[in-house]
Design a protein around this motif. Structure first.
Motif, mmCIF file in Angstrom:
data_model
loop_
_atom_site.group_PDB
_atom_site.id
_atom_site.type_symbol
_atom_site.label_atom_id
_atom_site.label_comp_id
_atom_site.label_asym_id
_atom_site.label_seq_id
_atom_site.Cartn_x
_atom_site.Cartn_y
_atom_site.Cartn_z
ATOM 1 N N ASN A 1 0.867 -1.181 0.000
ATOM 2 C CA ASN A 1 0.000 0.000 0.000
ATOM 3 C C ASN A 1 0.896 1.221 0.000
ATOM 4 O OD1 ASN A 1 -2.190 -1.779 2.046
ATOM 5 N ND2 ASN A 1 -2.913 -0.721 0.245
ATOM 6 N N SER B 1 -0.564 2.873 -8.172
ATOM 7 C CA SER B 1 -1.661 3.590 -8.831
ATOM 8 C C SER B 1 -1.138 4.853 -9.509
ATOM 9 C CB SER B 1 -2.749 3.958 -7.819
ATOM 10 O OG SER B 1 -3.248 2.776 -7.226
ATOM 11 N N SER C 1 -6.170 5.867 1.524
ATOM 12 C CA SER C 1 -6.619 4.914 0.497
ATOM 13 C C SER C 1 -7.559 3.875 1.117
ATOM 14 C CB SER C 1 -5.400 4.200 -0.081
ATOM 15 O OG SER C 1 -4.806 3.407 0.933
ATOM 16 N N THR C 2 -8.195 3.069 0.272
ATOM 17 C CA THR C 2 -9.074 1.987 0.743
ATOM 18 C C THR C 2 -8.388 1.131 1.805
ATOM 19 O OG1 THR C 2 -9.946 1.812 -1.498
ATOM 20 C CG2 THR C 2 -10.479 0.004 -0.016
#
Lengths: 291, 291
Positions: free
Chosen positions: A38, A43, B130-131
């Protein structure tokens, strides 16, 4: 056949350098995995490749032409992003129509078949669907647009086990019917290890691995045995992590072993899977405070 | 020690019966898995148990008292839901404070330790994460409130492999330090198979399995061999799915085998894992059109 080249791309957000001098290439008709923690910059990288955002420096080209403001090239790429870009009230069938308008054509036959298999109603409004179904609608579009480069950012987010299996099957079938390049960015590494031919691992804004999947697994080892025997054996090898349990120790190695070295009977050498390798390689990448 | 009882709960949304006469019990100090396809009714069930929505009929009780409008009982339960309920601009440290206000106390020491391990800044605003980090903030709160029943709805959504491992470790450590009841609803079944003692499988609004994890695995078999030998052997057994590959066939069985039956040399009997069992048990639950 077109090839995409990412050439010394960096990206800063304020003082924060999210991508640091990234270079790699995407060949035609190949399935890639793009793995990272993450926040590793996955992205951001996919958004730069599809010009949703811009690089601070460096460039992305397709066959030597910059992707920036080049409609022909952009029409040959599709990014299924983790962010939901469709209006809440838009119906699924309208989303398909919109994809046709943007990309000139759309494989409705396959889209309807996939919608039925995944149990999506064509008349459902996007906003009324769950996280899992948002992913499903987006991945159906990704599989049905007439492009040569498809990028998936977390395609199976929220999908149940059956739907994940169905997606992997449909992806491979679609690839067989019409070979093209897929890049899959996902946290479910074990599930795609059999599917992706080539893996990029992005860690703290840098590409730390860029190799064929099999070659990576061939160079990943777990050395297990009595503490001292393992530590002695591993001296000078590229130890990326270790675990201890009572008197036993496991060293995780990424790299070639030393063929000259004698392997004592007390230690066992095995290959480790891609997910385990990933976890150890990228372990230091958040500020862990571990005993 | 308190016990929760779900007693003939049904729930309709319009004509759609999402939960159909659900009954089961949650014992004190036990870790449960709640498994189901997308849309099986898991979130609806968890929302009813915590009175975020109401049952159409039936009831949920803790030690014979209805949970509805009972503040003492509700103060003993926490639901980490898949939906993000915090305001976008709220900072992480404020979210912890709010949890303390709602629940009377909060384990700040553990929360700060977890925030550091997961790499969450206390001053970050929820909406900017973020998610994966939304999930992380919510699961930290869930582990630090002083309740005896913690329900997790998709706790690892968007988490990378390292963070998922860390969550499972921290969950078990928290359970050891202060035994209480956890219910984990997740699509990553293989990853929790070692953690949950007891499993509920919810399929099309009904509980189809309610048993100890080990007992379930003990009754799950894959029978592999030449087509005819496998089909002959499986007659009358509870075949929940099959696969064929060339001349080979695998039948998946859930239930007891027949001890009297002779096992031919040509067939192999193995146990299957929880995720595989789940996939076959629930396969018919969406309108698949499969060859």
């Amino acid at each position: 056949m077109a090839q995409i080249k990412i050439d010394h791309v960096t990206r800063k957000f304020g003082k924060n350098e999210v991508l640091k001098d990234i270079s790699f290439e995407l060949e035609p008709n190949k399935i890639y995995g793009l793995l990272g923690r993450n926040g590793a910059g996955k992205s951001t990288l996919l958004n730069i490749m599809t010009t949703r955002i811009f690089a601070s420096s460096g460039k992305v080209t397709m066959d030597q032409q910059s992707v920036v403001e080049n409609d022909d090239i952009l029409a040959d790429m599709f990014l299924m992003s983790e962010v939901d870009l469709y209006p809440e009230r838009m119906r699924v069938e309208k989303i398909f129509k919109q994809a046709e308008l943007c990309y000139g054509s759309f494989d409705y036959k396959k889209a309807y078949k996939l919608a039925e298999e995944f149990g999506v109603k064509l008349t459902a409004r996007f906003g009324g669907l769950s996280t899992g179904y948002h992913s499903i609608v987006k991945l159906i579009v990704a599989l049905c647009v007439p492009v040569n480069f498809v990028f998936f950012d977390e395609p199976v987010l929220g999908l149940d086990a059956n739907h994940r299996e169905l997606f992997y099957q449909e992806l491979l079938q679609s690839y067989e019917e019409r070979p093209r390049t897929f890049v899959i960015s996902t946290h479910l590494i074990e599930e795609i290890a059999q599917i992706v031919e080539h893996v990029f691992i992005l860690d703290q804004g840098k590409i730390v691995i860029d190799d064929e999947t099999q070659a990576i697994i061939d160079r990943s080892y777990a050395i297990t045995g009595p503490k001292k025997a393992v530590s002695d054996y591993s001296v000078g090898l590229n130890v990326i992590g270790h675990q201890t349990l009572g008197g036993l120790r496991t060293d995780y190695i990424y790299g070639d072993l030393d063929d000259e070295r004698v392997i004592p009977d007390t230690i066992k050498i095995e290959h480790v899977d891609l997910q385990k390798l990933f976890v150890y390689l990228t372990e230091g990448s958040v500020n862990y405070v571990k005993e």
